[in-house]
Design an enzyme around this catalytic site. Structure first.
Site, mmCIF file in Angstrom:
data_model
loop_
_atom_site.group_PDB
_atom_site.id
_atom_site.type_symbol
_atom_site.label_atom_id
_atom_site.label_comp_id
_atom_site.label_asym_id
_atom_site.label_seq_id
_atom_site.Cartn_x
_atom_site.Cartn_y
_atom_site.Cartn_z
ATOM 1 N N HIS A 98 0.834 -1.206 0.000
ATOM 2 C CA HIS A 98 0.000 0.000 0.000
ATOM 3 C C HIS A 98 0.866 1.253 0.000
ATOM 4 O O HIS A 98 1.960 1.256 0.575
ATOM 5 C CB HIS A 98 -0.890 0.042 1.237
ATOM 6 N N HIS B 169 3.187 -7.584 1.609
ATOM 7 C CA HIS B 169 2.532 -8.478 2.561
ATOM 8 C C HIS B 169 1.417 -9.285 1.922
ATOM 9 O O HIS B 169 0.885 -8.912 0.875
ATOM 10 C CB HIS B 169 1.961 -7.670 3.734
ATOM 11 N N ARG C 63 -1.426 -4.631 -6.271
ATOM 12 C CA ARG C 63 -1.193 -6.076 -6.291
ATOM 13 C C ARG C 63 0.103 -6.371 -7.028
ATOM 14 O O ARG C 63 0.274 -6.004 -8.179
ATOM 15 C CB ARG C 63 -2.387 -6.750 -6.962
ATOM 16 N N GLU D 22 -1.460 -0.651 8.169
ATOM 17 C CA GLU D 22 -2.411 -1.547 8.803
ATOM 18 C C GLU D 22 -1.712 -2.404 9.839
ATOM 19 O O GLU D 22 -0.471 -2.387 9.942
ATOM 20 C CB GLU D 22 -3.084 -2.428 7.744
HETATM 21 ZN ZN ZN Z 1 -2.964 -4.857 3.072
#
Ligand code: ZN
Length: 314
Positions: free
Chosen positions: A96, A171, A191, A114
């Site tokens: 991200h 991740h 992605r 996150e």
């Molecule tokens: Zn994520």
């Protein structure tokens, strides 16, 4: 005095989803339910208050119209998003952007830092957490040559583990893991790799290689956390993280305790057991699967019961 606010989550069907969210007492309509958006104030999903005088309002509406509940914090958008994810299959490998990059390249979106609390998992379940490339050139060459096993850092997980995933960290949540995710309020994902999977029509999912490479931190730094434990009467408080985007704790309640509101507000997700929160002469019962907001003016309250909760705030 306001009331404790319970929220109705939003469920999301995902190709990697499963049926484990039923273990929280939720009724789900698909056997590929991947995400429960418990506290969500995003254009892609809004959780709704299900009790009291604010019943029917979304979290986004509350943030706009009743900011005192949140201690009059600044900001156009509610800053957090809490989800429970059931990964019945491996999720794609992703990364991200940070706030600055997302603001420029994704129409003013937030970046996404996150963190994950592993509620449950199969034996030998793994996540992808970081990578082994030393330089950008090495990273790009491994991506080009599809040397994924060499590039990606795999970590075995067990229930109770906690991982901090700052923006820029490569991740992926692996198959057989049920996690609670606390994140910045953003839905921006790049992605990097999807295991060359094809859907029933033979299509692969879109990759975002260029953006992924641009935002990935190379080399990646480790994010070892200094977890802190504290006991307040019959409550074990584990502080996993305090960072500029959020703070996340676990409450392990076995009896009775009194707490003071030390944050602008709290988002509480009950992941096991049941109990009550007592404040201002009112008693609020809660149980596994509930998600409630403790508003700013709950200055003092008691907790009674046997329960585990993940508690987040700023
Ligand atoms: Zn994520």
């Amino acid at each position: 005095m306001t009331e404790l606010l319970f929220f109705e989550p939003v469920f999301k069907e995902r190709i990697w989803g499963g049926t484990k969210l039923t273990s929280f007492g939720y009724e789900i309509s698909s056997d590929q339910t991947g995400e429960c958006w418990a506290f969500a104030a995003h254009t892609h999903g809004q959780s709704v208050v299900k009790n009291g005088k604010y019943k029917g309002l979304t979290l986004g509406e509350l943030w706009k119209k009743n900011r005192t509940l949140f201690g009059d914090l600044d900001g156009d958008c509610f800053p957090l998003l809490t989800k429970i994810l059931d990964a019945n299959q491996d999720l794609s490998v992703q990364v991200h952007p940070n706030d600055e990059y997302a603001n420029i390249h994704e129409n003013g979106e937030f970046g996404k830092t996150e963190c994950w609390y592993v509620i449950d998992c199969e034996e030998n379940a793994e996540i992808i957490y970081g990578h082994h490339a030393k330089t950008k050139e090495e990273f790009m060459s491994m991506v080009e040559q599809e040397e994924w096993e060499k590039l990606l850092h795999r970590v075995k997980v067990k229930p109770g583990d906690f991982f901090y995933v700052p923006s820029g960290t490569v991740h992926a949540i692996g198959k057989g893991i049920l996690i609670l995710e606390t994140q910045q309020n953003s839905d921006t994902t790049y992605r990097l790799y999807d295991y060359n999977r094809k859907d029933s029509k033979g299509n692969t999912r879109e990759l975002h290689l260029e953006k992924s490479i641009e935002v990935t931190e190379i080399p990646c730094t480790s994010n070892k956390l200094a977890v802190q434990q504290e006991k307040i009467h019959d409550l074990n408080v584990t502080t996993f993280i305090e960072c500029p985007y959020f703070s996340v704790r676990k409450w392990g309640l076995n009896g009775t305790t009194s707490l003071k509101q030390q944050k602008p507000f709290l988002l509480v997700s009950v992941i096991d057991g049941k109990g009550s929160l007592i404040s201002g002469g009112n008693t609020y019962f809660f149980e596994k699967g509930d998600h409630f907001l403790v508003p700013n003016d709950f200055e003092e309250y008691q907790l009674v019961g046997n329960a585990e909760c993940i508690v987040s705030s700023l």
